[in-house]
Scaffold this motif. Structure first.
Motif, PDB file in Angstrom:
ATOM      1  N   PRO A 375       9.211   8.795  21.779  1.00  0.00           N
ATOM      2  CA  PRO A 375       8.027   8.420  21.977  1.00  0.00           C
ATOM      3  C   PRO A 375       8.307   6.728  22.654  1.00  0.00           C
ATOM      4  CG  PRO A 375       7.786   9.618  19.702  1.00  0.00           C
ATOM      5  CD  PRO A 375       9.147   9.655  20.338  1.00  0.00           C
ATOM      6  N   GLY A 376       8.639   6.467  21.927  1.00  0.00           N
ATOM      7  CA  GLY A 376       9.183   5.311  22.615  1.00  0.00           C
ATOM      8  C   GLY A 376       9.747   5.039  24.377  1.00  0.00           C
ATOM      9  N   GLU A 377      10.362   6.303  24.781  1.00  0.00           N
ATOM     10  CA  GLU A 377      10.703   6.475  25.896  1.00  0.00           C
ATOM     11  C   GLU A 377       9.672   7.023  26.452  1.00  0.00           C
ATOM     12  OE1 GLU A 377      15.106   5.739  26.814  1.00  0.00           O
ATOM     13  OE2 GLU A 377      13.727   4.368  25.580  1.00  0.00           O
ATOM     14  N   VAL A 378       8.945   7.529  26.313  1.00  0.00           N
ATOM     15  CA  VAL A 378       8.051   7.956  26.945  1.00  0.00           C
ATOM     16  C   VAL A 378       6.649   6.322  27.626  1.00  0.00           C
ATOM     17  CG1 VAL A 378       5.626   9.122  26.724  1.00  0.00           C
ATOM     18  CG2 VAL A 378       7.607   9.618  25.776  1.00  0.00           C
ATOM     19  N   LYS A 379       6.391   5.492  26.000  1.00  0.00           N
ATOM     20  CA  LYS A 379       5.699   4.178  26.215  1.00  0.00           C
ATOM     21  C   LYS A 379       6.028   3.555  27.453  1.00  0.00           C
ATOM     22  CE  LYS A 379       3.867   0.538  24.044  1.00  0.00           C
ATOM     23  NZ  LYS A 379       3.554   0.312  23.037  1.00  0.00           N
ATOM     24  N   ARG A 380       7.977   3.579  27.483  1.00  0.00           N
ATOM     25  CA  ARG A 380       8.701   3.063  28.252  1.00  0.00           C
ATOM     26  C   ARG A 380       8.635   3.077  29.804  1.00  0.00           C
ATOM     27  NH1 ARG A 380      13.732   0.944  29.721  1.00  0.00           N
ATOM     28  NH2 ARG A 380      14.866   2.702  28.578  1.00  0.00           N
ATOM     29  N   PHE A 381       8.382   4.316  29.651  1.00  0.00           N
ATOM     30  CA  PHE A 381       8.676   5.234  31.508  1.00  0.00           C
ATOM     31  C   PHE A 381       7.613   4.917  31.871  1.00  0.00           C
ATOM     32  CE2 PHE A 381       7.900   8.722  34.029  1.00  0.00           C
ATOM     33  CZ  PHE A 381       9.618   8.871  35.054  1.00  0.00           C
ATOM     34  N   MET A 382       6.390   5.056  31.304  1.00  0.00           N
ATOM     35  CA  MET A 382       4.805   4.492  31.714  1.00  0.00           C
ATOM     36  C   MET A 382       4.242   3.974  32.428  1.00  0.00           C
ATOM     37  SD  MET A 382       2.671   7.725  31.719  1.00  0.00           S
ATOM     38  CE  MET A 382       1.170   7.006  32.452  1.00  0.00           C
ATOM     39  N   GLU A 383       5.220   3.084  31.324  1.00  0.00           N
ATOM     40  CA  GLU A 383       5.091   1.006  31.173  1.00  0.00           C
ATOM     41  C   GLU A 383       5.416   1.071  32.639  1.00  0.00           C
ATOM     42  OE1 GLU A 383       6.531  -0.125  28.171  1.00  0.00           O
ATOM     43  OE2 GLU A 383       4.310  -0.515  27.195  1.00  0.00           O
ATOM     44  N   GLN A 384       6.807   1.298  32.624  1.00  0.00           N
ATOM     45  CA  GLN A 384       7.563   0.960  34.484  1.00  0.00           C
ATOM     46  C   GLN A 384       6.897   1.508  35.697  1.00  0.00           C
ATOM     47  OE1 GLN A 384      10.217  -1.679  34.569  1.00  0.00           O
ATOM     48  NE2 GLN A 384       9.160  -1.567  32.321  1.00  0.00           N
ATOM     49  N   ALA A 385       6.654   2.624  35.300  1.00  0.00           N
ATOM     50  CA  ALA A 385       5.901   3.821  36.574  1.00  0.00           C
ATOM     51  C   ALA A 385       4.957   3.250  36.987  1.00  0.00           C
ATOM     52  CB  ALA A 385       5.960   5.032  35.836  1.00  0.00           C
ATOM     53  N   ARG A 386       3.620   2.462  35.994  1.00  0.00           N
ATOM     54  CA  ARG A 386       2.878   2.018  36.174  1.00  0.00           C
ATOM     55  C   ARG A 386       2.743   0.295  36.607  1.00  0.00           C
ATOM     56  NH1 ARG A 386      -0.446   6.209  37.313  1.00  0.00           N
ATOM     57  NH2 ARG A 386      -0.554   7.462  35.172  1.00  0.00           N
ATOM     58  N   LEU A 387       4.023  -0.033  35.661  1.00  0.00           N
ATOM     59  CA  LEU A 387       3.896  -2.075  37.240  1.00  0.00           C
ATOM     60  C   LEU A 387       4.261  -1.388  38.082  1.00  0.00           C
ATOM     61  CD1 LEU A 387       5.138  -4.169  36.419  1.00  0.00           C
ATOM     62  CD2 LEU A 387       7.002  -4.095  35.770  1.00  0.00           C
ATOM     63  N   ALA A 388       5.556  -0.665  38.613  1.00  0.00           N
ATOM     64  CA  ALA A 388       5.489  -0.129  39.626  1.00  0.00           C
ATOM     65  C   ALA A 388       5.117  -0.092  41.223  1.00  0.00           C
ATOM     66  CB  ALA A 388       7.101   1.225  39.602  1.00  0.00           C
ATOM     67  N   HIS A 389       3.357   1.136  40.225  1.00  0.00           N
ATOM     68  CA  HIS A 389       2.482   1.487  41.137  1.00  0.00           C
ATOM     69  C   HIS A 389       1.530   0.256  41.485  1.00  0.00           C
ATOM     70  CE1 HIS A 389       2.603   5.755  38.847  1.00  0.00           C
ATOM     71  NE2 HIS A 389       3.585   5.745  39.790  1.00  0.00           N
ATOM     72  N   LYS A 390       1.770  -0.467  40.681  1.00  0.00           N
ATOM     73  CA  LYS A 390       0.911  -2.176  41.028  1.00  0.00           C
ATOM     74  C   LYS A 390       1.797  -2.840  41.692  1.00  0.00           C
ATOM     75  CE  LYS A 390      -1.338  -6.353  38.516  1.00  0.00           C
ATOM     76  NZ  LYS A 390      -1.469  -6.530  37.040  1.00  0.00           N
ATOM     77  N   ASP A 391       2.641  -3.182  41.660  1.00  0.00           N
ATOM     78  CA  ASP A 391       3.732  -3.909  42.734  1.00  0.00           C
ATOM     79  C   ASP A 391       4.042  -3.511  44.069  1.00  0.00           C
ATOM     80  OD1 ASP A 391       4.469  -5.124  40.650  1.00  0.00           O
ATOM     81  OD2 ASP A 391       6.268  -4.680  39.969  1.00  0.00           O
ATOM     82  N   LEU A 392       3.579  -2.140  44.186  1.00  0.00           N
ATOM     83  CA  LEU A 392       3.571  -1.259  45.405  1.00  0.00           C
ATOM     84  C   LEU A 392       2.600  -1.181  46.066  1.00  0.00           C
ATOM     85  CD1 LEU A 392       4.937   1.184  47.456  1.00  0.00           C
ATOM     86  CD2 LEU A 392       4.268   3.143  45.911  1.00  0.00           C
ATOM     87  N   THR A 393       1.682  -1.430  44.939  1.00  0.00           N
ATOM     88  CA  THR A 393      -0.030  -1.671  45.743  1.00  0.00           C
ATOM     89  C   THR A 393       0.071  -2.882  46.518  1.00  0.00           C
ATOM     90  OG1 THR A 393      -1.128   0.358  44.749  1.00  0.00           O
ATOM     91  CG2 THR A 393      -2.238  -1.750  45.454  1.00  0.00           C
ATOM     92  N   ALA A 394       0.468  -3.459  45.830  1.00  0.00           N
ATOM     93  CA  ALA A 394       0.491  -5.607  46.156  1.00  0.00           C
ATOM     94  C   ALA A 394       1.155  -5.419  47.365  1.00  0.00           C
ATOM     95  CB  ALA A 394       0.997  -5.714  45.156  1.00  0.00           C
ATOM     96  N   LYS A 395       1.871  -4.608  47.389  1.00  0.00           N
ATOM     97  CA  LYS A 395       3.588  -4.709  48.608  1.00  0.00           C
ATOM     98  C   LYS A 395       3.062  -3.829  49.930  1.00  0.00           C
ATOM     99  CE  LYS A 395       7.930  -2.107  50.368  1.00  0.00           C
ATOM    100  NZ  LYS A 395       8.443  -0.874  50.300  1.00  0.00           N
ATOM    101  N   LEU A 396       2.252  -2.990  49.515  1.00  0.00           N
ATOM    102  CA  LEU A 396       1.800  -2.219  51.005  1.00  0.00           C
ATOM    103  C   LEU A 396       0.237  -3.437  51.303  1.00  0.00           C
ATOM    104  CD1 LEU A 396       1.357   1.054  50.238  1.00  0.00           C
ATOM    105  CD2 LEU A 396       3.193   0.694  50.819  1.00  0.00           C
ATOM    106  N   LYS A 397      -0.504  -3.600  50.516  1.00  0.00           N
ATOM    107  CA  LYS A 397      -1.023  -4.328  51.138  1.00  0.00           C
ATOM    108  C   LYS A 397      -0.885  -6.135  51.417  1.00  0.00           C
ATOM    109  CE  LYS A 397      -4.804  -3.531  47.965  1.00  0.00           C
ATOM    110  NZ  LYS A 397      -6.226  -4.033  46.642  1.00  0.00           N
ATOM    111  N   GLN A 398      -0.113  -5.591  51.606  1.00  0.00           N
ATOM    112  CA  GLN A 398       0.755  -7.454  51.753  1.00  0.00           C
ATOM    113  C   GLN A 398       1.401  -7.472  53.763  1.00  0.00           C
ATOM    114  OE1 GLN A 398       4.151  -9.375  50.224  1.00  0.00           O
ATOM    115  NE2 GLN A 398       4.825 -10.756  51.002  1.00  0.00           N
TER     116      GLN A 398
END
Length: 411
Positions: A375-398
């Motif tokens: 469960p802890g690794e699932v949560k951590r994977f989701m957090e890292q993936a969503r953080l990456a999605h957010k950063d990628l969106t910002a990168k593409l906009k820039q």
């Protein structure tokens, strides 16, 4: 102190009002069937009107002769809040939408109409595969995954029985407040693979935004068996992992993802370490492999393309990455892909940023034993993936803004 009295039916509303309840919450979810109907609040509120009991307008001060009406469950976007506000509902109760949001604070601002929702075109998927029990399914759904994979392929250590699959499907449906498979209407047929798969990517995001979908993974099994299992278990999607071909995706009874296998990164030439950190150079064979993937992705059949690693004839489940330059090149050609193979909470962010992939798929990278998720690794994977999605969106906009600025300077 004024208690909130929860009701769901006309009869319960009548009982609550006759008992003198002044704060009434109408649950839009039927707790017996888990069916969701936002019209429940509107329908049950008419009972109060028929009894001559007015409810407080959100803009007015409360008086004892009025009830405070609250809508419970099913509120997923600002249009839902506005709908209830227009009919005079004073409060809404929001739980699951915030639990699954990658940015709960932004989700609240969006619900209040203070910030625009993230466009569907900027949203991406996370799939957790190899789920074998209802406890893990519940954990993954709560963590915010879009797709939950159950494996029927023979020989897999994570293979589930049809009964176990039905139990997992029911758990996921209950979490999503539904009691049947999610129907997804395919986009219009086209001659363009890019147009076809981009349209499907938007549909998959929309269908899985509030409730995860269950994907059945099959490999070289008879189509009659696949269709029977789909019907008997209630799967939302299928994933074909063998040599079935793209055309078979149109025969599964539900939309199907098609896996295209890419050889593992070769030691010494395409080192795993350099691949996962987005090395500066592409592998010598990346371009030709990307062309092979595109050749295997005609339009009008599959609902999506998933790239996974093959090693000496073993297709999938290797726990190893392929050369991620292949995924990047396929995406640059306009075909969104889901990347699988060798991902875990420590490398998923780099993978997303480098490949700019539409989705990621994890299995062994979040396990504590084969078929048992941590469960802890699932949560951590989701957090890292969503953080990456957010950063990628910002990168593409820039990058888009910089390109527009450069074009303006040239003009």
């Amino acid at each position: 102190m004024e208690p909130l009295v929860e009701v769901h039916t006309d009869e319960e509303m009548t009982i609550a009002l006759e008992a003198g309840a002044r704060v009434v919450g109408v649950n839009n979810r039927n707790l017996h069937t888990f069916e969701m109907d936002l019209e429940t609040t509107e329908r049950v509120a008419l009972v109060a009107a028929a009894m001559g009991v007015p409810w407080q307008n959100p803009t007015e001060s409360w008086t004892r002769d009025r009830i405070v009406l609250s809508a419970l469950s099913g509120i997923t976007g600002p249009e839902d809040v506005k709908r209830f506000e227009t009919m005079g509902v004073s409060m809404v109760l929001v739980g699951e939408t915030l639990m699954r949001a990658e940015d709960p604070a932004k989700a609240i601002r969006t619900l209040l109409g203070e910030e625009d929702p993230t466009p569907v075109s900027e949203q991406r998927l996370v799939k957790v595969c190899g789920v074998t029990n209802v406890e893990d399914a519940s954990t993954i759904a709560t963590a915010g995954a879009n797709l939950i994979g159950v494996i029927f392929a023979e020989g897999s250590p994570r293979r589930v029985t049809e009964k176990r699959a039905r139990d997992i499907v029911k758990t996921v449906q209950a979490f999503g407040e539904r009691n049947s498979p999610k129907h997804i209407e395919p986009p219009p047929q086209t001659d363009s693979s890019a147009e076809w798969f981009q349209a499907w990517s938007r549909k998959l995001v929309e269908a899985s935004h509030r409730t995860p979908l269950v994907v059945g993974v099959f490999q070289n099994q008879p189509m009659e068996e696949i269709r029977r299992i789909v019907a008997e278990t209630g799967l939302d999607l299928v994933q074909l992992h063998g040599d079935e071909g793209m055309e078979a995706c149109a025969e599964c009874g539900v939309p199907a993802l098609r896996v295209v296998h890419v050889p593992a990164a070769a030691p010494g030439e395409e080192r795993v370490e350099s691949v996962l950190v987005g090395g500066e150079r592409a592998s010598p064979s990346a371009k030709s492999r990307a062309e092979e993937v595109l050749a295997q992705a005609p339009p009008n059949f599959a609902a999506g393309v998933l790239l996974d690693t093959s090693v000496k004839g073993v297709k999938g489940g290797t726990g190893l990455p392929f050369d991620h330059e292949v995924a990047k090149l396929v995406g640059e050609a306009g075909v969104p892909v889901i990347v699988a193979g060798g991902l875990d909470p420590d490398n998923v962010e780099v993978c997303v940023i480098f490949t700019e992939s539409f989705g990621v798929d994890v299995s062994s990278g979040v396990e504590e034993a084969k078929g048992v998720k941590n469960p802890g690794e699932v949560k951590r994977f989701m957090e890292q993936a969503r953080l990456a999605h957010k950063d990628l969106t910002a990168k593409l906009k820039q990058e888009e803004e910089e390109e527009e600025e450069e074009q303006g300077e040239r003009i």
